[in-house]
Design an enzyme around this catalytic site. Structure first.
Site, PDB file in Angstrom:
ATOM      1  N   GLY A   1      65.314  20.949  41.279  1.00 15.44           N
ATOM      2  CA  GLY A   1      65.418  22.162  42.095  1.00 15.44           C
ATOM      3  C   GLY A   1      64.904  21.907  43.492  1.00 15.44           C
ATOM      4  O   GLY A   1      64.870  20.755  43.943  1.00 15.44           O
TER       5      GLY A   1
ATOM      6  N   PHE B   1      43.526  26.395  34.458  1.00 16.23           N
ATOM      7  CA  PHE B   1      44.872  25.800  34.380  1.00 16.23           C
ATOM      8  C   PHE B   1      45.978  26.846  34.279  1.00 16.23           C
ATOM      9  O   PHE B   1      47.131  26.500  34.053  1.00 16.23           O
ATOM     10  CB  PHE B   1      44.949  24.855  33.164  1.00 16.23           C
ATOM     11  CG  PHE B   1      43.977  23.709  33.242  1.00 16.23           C
ATOM     12  CD1 PHE B   1      44.268  22.594  34.024  1.00 16.23           C
ATOM     13  CD2 PHE B   1      42.772  23.746  32.569  1.00 16.23           C
ATOM     14  CE1 PHE B   1      43.367  21.534  34.115  1.00 16.23           C
ATOM     15  CE2 PHE B   1      41.858  22.694  32.661  1.00 16.23           C
ATOM     16  CZ  PHE B   1      42.161  21.584  33.430  1.00 16.23           C
ATOM     17  N   LEU B   2      45.632  28.134  34.453  1.00 18.98           N
ATOM     18  CA  LEU B   2      46.676  29.157  34.276  1.00 18.98           C
ATOM     19  C   LEU B   2      47.772  29.022  35.333  1.00 18.98           C
ATOM     20  O   LEU B   2      47.535  28.499  36.424  1.00 18.98           O
ATOM     21  CB  LEU B   2      46.071  30.568  34.306  1.00 18.98           C
ATOM     22  CG  LEU B   2      45.323  31.072  35.539  1.00 18.98           C
ATOM     23  CD1 LEU B   2      46.244  31.499  36.659  1.00 18.98           C
ATOM     24  CD2 LEU B   2      44.432  32.236  35.158  1.00 18.98           C
ATOM     25  N   ARG B   3      48.975  29.489  34.955  1.00 17.73           N
ATOM     26  CA  ARG B   3      50.094  29.497  35.905  1.00 17.73           C
ATOM     27  C   ARG B   3      50.372  30.927  36.329  1.00 17.73           C
ATOM     28  O   ARG B   3      50.389  31.822  35.486  1.00 17.73           O
ATOM     29  CB  ARG B   3      51.378  28.955  35.246  1.00 17.73           C
ATOM     30  CG  ARG B   3      51.348  27.529  34.824  1.00 17.73           C
ATOM     31  CD  ARG B   3      52.453  27.270  33.823  1.00 17.73           C
ATOM     32  NE  ARG B   3      52.253  28.052  32.604  1.00 17.73           N
ATOM     33  CZ  ARG B   3      53.148  28.197  31.625  1.00 17.73           C
ATOM     34  NH1 ARG B   3      54.336  27.638  31.725  1.00 17.73           N
ATOM     35  NH2 ARG B   3      52.886  28.913  30.545  1.00 17.73           N
ATOM     36  N   GLU B   4      50.627  31.131  37.621  1.00 20.54           N
ATOM     37  CA  GLU B   4      51.029  32.459  38.062  1.00 20.54           C
ATOM     38  C   GLU B   4      52.321  32.826  37.336  1.00 20.54           C
ATOM     39  O   GLU B   4      53.162  31.970  37.084  1.00 20.54           O
ATOM     40  CB  GLU B   4      51.269  32.462  39.575  1.00 20.54           C
ATOM     41  CG  GLU B   4      49.963  32.422  40.341  1.00 20.54           C
ATOM     42  CD  GLU B   4      50.149  32.173  41.824  1.00 20.54           C
ATOM     43  OE1 GLU B   4      51.259  32.370  42.337  1.00 20.54           O
ATOM     44  OE2 GLU B   4      49.171  31.761  42.470  1.00 20.54           O
TER      45      GLU B   4
ATOM     46  N   LYS C   1      48.731  21.703  48.020  1.00 25.17           N
ATOM     47  CA  LYS C   1      47.386  21.459  48.568  1.00 25.17           C
ATOM     48  C   LYS C   1      46.602  20.470  47.699  1.00 25.17           C
ATOM     49  O   LYS C   1      45.845  19.655  48.209  1.00 25.17           O
ATOM     50  CB  LYS C   1      46.623  22.776  48.741  1.00 25.17           C
ATOM     51  CG  LYS C   1      46.033  23.356  47.475  1.00 25.17           C
ATOM     52  CD  LYS C   1      45.127  24.550  47.762  1.00 25.17           C
ATOM     53  CE  LYS C   1      44.637  25.222  46.496  1.00 25.17           C
ATOM     54  NZ  LYS C   1      43.686  24.453  45.696  1.00 25.17           N
TER      55      LYS C   1
ATOM     56  N   CYS D   1      49.064  25.730  44.580  1.00 25.74           N
ATOM     57  CA  CYS D   1      48.284  24.629  43.992  1.00 25.74           C
ATOM     58  C   CYS D   1      48.840  23.234  44.286  1.00 25.74           C
ATOM     59  O   CYS D   1      48.165  22.432  44.940  1.00 25.74           O
ATOM     60  CB  CYS D   1      48.150  24.831  42.492  1.00 25.74           C
ATOM     61  SG  CYS D   1      47.150  26.270  42.078  1.00 25.74           S
TER      62      CYS D   1
HETATM   63  N1  LIG Z   1      46.681  30.629  41.885  1.00 19.91           N
HETATM   64  C1  LIG Z   1      46.764  29.838  40.838  1.00 19.91           C
HETATM   65  O1  LIG Z   1      47.766  29.830  40.129  1.00 19.91           O
HETATM   66  C2  LIG Z   1      45.623  28.917  40.485  1.00 19.91           C
HETATM   67  C3  LIG Z   1      45.611  28.279  39.226  1.00 19.91           C
HETATM   68  C4  LIG Z   1      44.536  27.436  38.918  1.00 19.91           C
HETATM   69  C5  LIG Z   1      43.529  27.216  39.842  1.00 19.91           C
HETATM   70  N2  LIG Z   1      43.583  27.839  41.061  1.00 19.91           N
HETATM   71  C6  LIG Z   1      42.481  27.613  42.000  1.00 19.91           C
HETATM   72  O2  LIG Z   1      41.617  28.750  41.956  1.00 19.91           O
HETATM   73  C7  LIG Z   1      41.075  29.027  43.250  1.00 19.91           C
HETATM   74  C8  LIG Z   1      41.414  30.441  43.669  1.00 19.91           C
HETATM   75  O3  LIG Z   1      42.820  30.552  43.780  1.00 19.91           O
HETATM   76  P1  LIG Z   1      43.540  31.965  43.924  1.00 19.91           P
HETATM   77  O4  LIG Z   1      44.996  31.704  43.930  1.00 19.91           O
HETATM   78  O5  LIG Z   1      42.969  32.925  42.943  1.00 19.91           O
HETATM   79  O6  LIG Z   1      43.054  32.379  45.401  1.00 19.91           O
HETATM   80  P2  LIG Z   1      43.217  33.772  46.148  1.00 19.91           P
HETATM   81  O7  LIG Z   1      43.349  33.465  47.579  1.00 19.91           O
HETATM   82  O8  LIG Z   1      44.270  34.595  45.475  1.00 19.91           O
HETATM   83  O9  LIG Z   1      41.821  34.516  45.885  1.00 19.91           O
HETATM   84  C9  LIG Z   1      40.614  34.121  46.434  1.00 19.91           C
HETATM   85  C10 LIG Z   1      39.772  35.371  46.676  1.00 19.91           C
HETATM   86  O10 LIG Z   1      38.458  34.985  47.057  1.00 19.91           O
HETATM   87  C11 LIG Z   1      37.963  35.959  47.959  1.00 19.91           C
HETATM   88  N3  LIG Z   1      36.789  35.432  48.684  1.00 19.91           N
HETATM   89  C12 LIG Z   1      36.730  34.441  49.598  1.00 19.91           C
HETATM   90  N4  LIG Z   1      35.475  34.252  50.032  1.00 19.91           N
HETATM   91  C13 LIG Z   1      34.700  35.151  49.355  1.00 19.91           C
HETATM   92  C14 LIG Z   1      33.319  35.466  49.365  1.00 19.91           C
HETATM   93  N5  LIG Z   1      32.459  34.827  50.158  1.00 19.91           N
HETATM   94  N6  LIG Z   1      32.882  36.445  48.547  1.00 19.91           N
HETATM   95  C15 LIG Z   1      33.730  37.119  47.750  1.00 19.91           C
HETATM   96  N7  LIG Z   1      35.057  36.873  47.697  1.00 19.91           N
HETATM   97  C16 LIG Z   1      35.537  35.897  48.494  1.00 19.91           C
HETATM   98  C17 LIG Z   1      39.161  36.239  48.842  1.00 19.91           C
HETATM   99  O11 LIG Z   1      39.027  37.469  49.548  1.00 19.91           O
HETATM  100  C18 LIG Z   1      40.299  36.260  47.808  1.00 19.91           C
HETATM  101  O12 LIG Z   1      40.536  37.568  47.313  1.00 19.91           O
HETATM  102  C19 LIG Z   1      41.636  27.932  44.171  1.00 19.91           C
HETATM  103  O13 LIG Z   1      40.733  26.870  44.229  1.00 19.91           O
HETATM  104  C20 LIG Z   1      42.903  27.490  43.447  1.00 19.91           C
HETATM  105  O14 LIG Z   1      43.252  26.166  43.740  1.00 19.91           O
HETATM  106  C21 LIG Z   1      44.596  28.688  41.396  1.00 19.91           C
END
Ligand SMILES: NC(=O)c1ccc[n+]([C@@H]2O[C@H](COP(=O)([O-])OP(=O)(O)OC[C@H]3O[C@@H](n4cnc5c(N)ncnc54)[C@H](O)[C@@H]3O)[C@@H](O)[C@H]2O)c1
Length: 432
Positions: free
Chosen positions: A256, A152-155, A266, A263
């Site tokens: 805004g 659940f973290l926020r960027e 999608k 997130c």
């Molecule tokens: N970004 C956010 O704030 C956030 C917060 C909560 C949940 N999420 C969820 O977490 C998941 C990841 O999000 P993210 O923003 O970190 O994605 P991201 O695109 O930043 O990172 C995903 C990483 O996975 C790597 N990858 C893909 N296939 C791979 C494989 N076969 N082996 C090794 N590495 C592989 C990619 O190269 C990439 O570096 C998503 O499902 C997202 O919905 C994201």
């Protein structure tokens, strides 16, 4: 404990380094060689406050390592977190799970002793069941368990969010794994995080339902802001008046631009698509998605109005282009709709963002990056405050633009209208 994070992006890297900081041995794996190479040299591929220091500290004390060798990393670990991307399927609305399933196949070939396999990625209900089927093709049931532990973290606030989460959701019926994961998270539970153990499917749905609800809150207040603009009411009074009701709460009630990021857009589409698979109509979330998609066009129309419908050769500045402050993430930012549309109509666009220039705008005619606020706004006809970076909160606009009239469109309501208007500057904001 020995952990392996597969996918070293915003979620995998942040949670990996935070787990290491709690005293675990963590290997962060990615298939992106360049990323792993950079990280091994102490270079952080993303912008996230506080991350660099933490990575360097834990890399030096050898609790954190980086690898591209998935097989070897799985062998060395007891708990495997899947943190790869789950973007929207090209040309569709459902989640593209190809990265998840490809990782599951790779894991299935590397299980030598009992492993806890965890999806931290946001995945639709029943994905855990599918991962289990893939693993069962090559392994006996007693060699692994598949758990859902949504993140659940926020960027922009990721480290603090990881360290002080409101809740930790663990989706498993397996008592042994639940106990191990409870131990893993004990340092956070003892600081106040609520630990919830539920079924795997429930954990998967909790994440989507939470994101869809937050997206609904934003969209709701954005629509109320539209009404405020027509009725001479300040949206902030409404947000305060609503937010003080404990049943509602004050957060996510700031009007805004359209919500964006990696997130909400999608995940709202994916939950609708999942529900359709199960013949359920999520009509509220469908309206939210529609309303949000219209919002960038609605704000663009406002820009046309502000400029008297004369866009050609108008000098427009965007202050901030990321979907929110304190991140470099451009995924689904509303600037990706607005900037190309204005450029197509002949506007000359300059933008400044504290996280630098963006590849998304590199090939657009009449769109250029400036490396300071000053350079980006001098000579501007219209300044659009698109992202609420602190850097933009106290700009002396009149000092930078001399001898020329200009307009400000503050899409984040970061200035007091009375103060800006008192300087003789034409000023527009959202819902007030
Ligand atoms: N970004 C956010 O704030 C956030 C917060 C909560 C949940 N999420 C969820 O977490 C998941 C990841 O999000 P993210 O923003 O970190 O994605 P991201 O695109 O930043 O990172 C995903 C990483 O996975 C790597 N990858 C893909 N296939 C791979 C494989 N076969 N082996 C090794 N590495 C592989 C990619 O190269 C990439 O570096 C998503 O499902 C997202 O919905 C994201």
């Amino acid at each position: 404990m020995k952990l392996c994070m597969i996918g070293t992006g915003y979620v995998g890297l942040v949670s990996g380094v935070c787990f290491a900081d709690l005293g675990n041995d963590v290997i962060c794996v990615d298939k992106d060689l360049k990323k792993i190479d950079q990280l091994s040299k102490g270079k952080i591929p993303i912008f996230e406050p506080g991350l660099e220091e933490l990575v360097i500290k834990n890399f030096r004390n050898k609790r954190l390592s980086f690898s591209t060798d998935l097989k070897d990393s799985i062998k060395k670990s007891d708990i495997i977190f899947i943190c790869v991307g789950t973007p929207t399927k090209k040309g569709g609305a459902s989640a593209d799970l190809s990265q998840i399933y490809s990782v599951a196949k790779e894991i299935s070939l590397s299980i030598d002793k009992f492993k806890i396999i965890i999806t931290k990625s946001t995945v639709p209900v029943t994905t855990g069941d599918e991962i289990e089927k893939i693993l069962l093709k090559k392994n006996k049931q007693n060699k692994f368990t598949v758990v859902s532990n949504p993140e659940f973290l926020r960027e922009g606030e990721a480290i603090n969010d990881f360290r002080y989460p409101d809740r930790i959701v663990i989706g498993t019926n397996d008592k042994k794994s639940n106990k191990i994961l409870n131990n893993l998270y004990t340092p956070l539970i003892s600081k106040g995080a609520v630990y919830i153990n539920t079924s795997r499917r429930a954990a998967e749905l909790i994440k989507y339902a939470a994101n869809a609800f937050l997206a609904t809150k934003i969209t709701f207040i954005n629509e109320i802001a539209n009404l405020c603009e027509k009725t001479d009411i300040n949206i902030e009074d409404i947000s305060i008046g609503m937010g003080l009701d404990k049943r509602i709460g004050s957060r996510f009630l700031r009007a805004g631009p359209a919500y964006g990021g990696s997130c909400f857009p999608k995940d709202t589409k994916a939950i609708i698509s999942t529900a359709e698979k199960f013949k359920t109509n999520l009509s509220v979330i469908k309206s939210v998605v529609n309303s949000n998609e219209n919002r960038s066009h609605l704000l663009l129309n406002r820009v046309y109005q502000i400029l008297g419908k004369k866009i050609k050769n108008k000098k427009i500045t965007f202050l901030g282009v990321t979907f929110k402050a304190n991140t470099d993430d451009m995924r689904d930012s509303s600037s990706l709709v607005m900037i190309p549309s204005l450029a197509k109509k002949g506007a000359i666009i300059k933008y400044f963002d504290p996280t630098g220039h963006k590849k998304e705008f590199r090939n657009l005619k009449n769109v250029s990056f400036e490396n300071s606020i000053k350079k980006s706004i001098e000579n501007s006809d219209l300044i659009i405050i698109h992202t609420e970076w602190n850097d933009f909160r106290s700009i002396n606009f009149k000092k930078f633009i001399k001898g020329k009239k200009f307009i400000i469109y503050d899409m984040r309501n970061i200035y007091l209208p009375s103060k800006i208007k008192a300087q003789g500057i034409k000023y527009f904001s959202v819902g007030r």
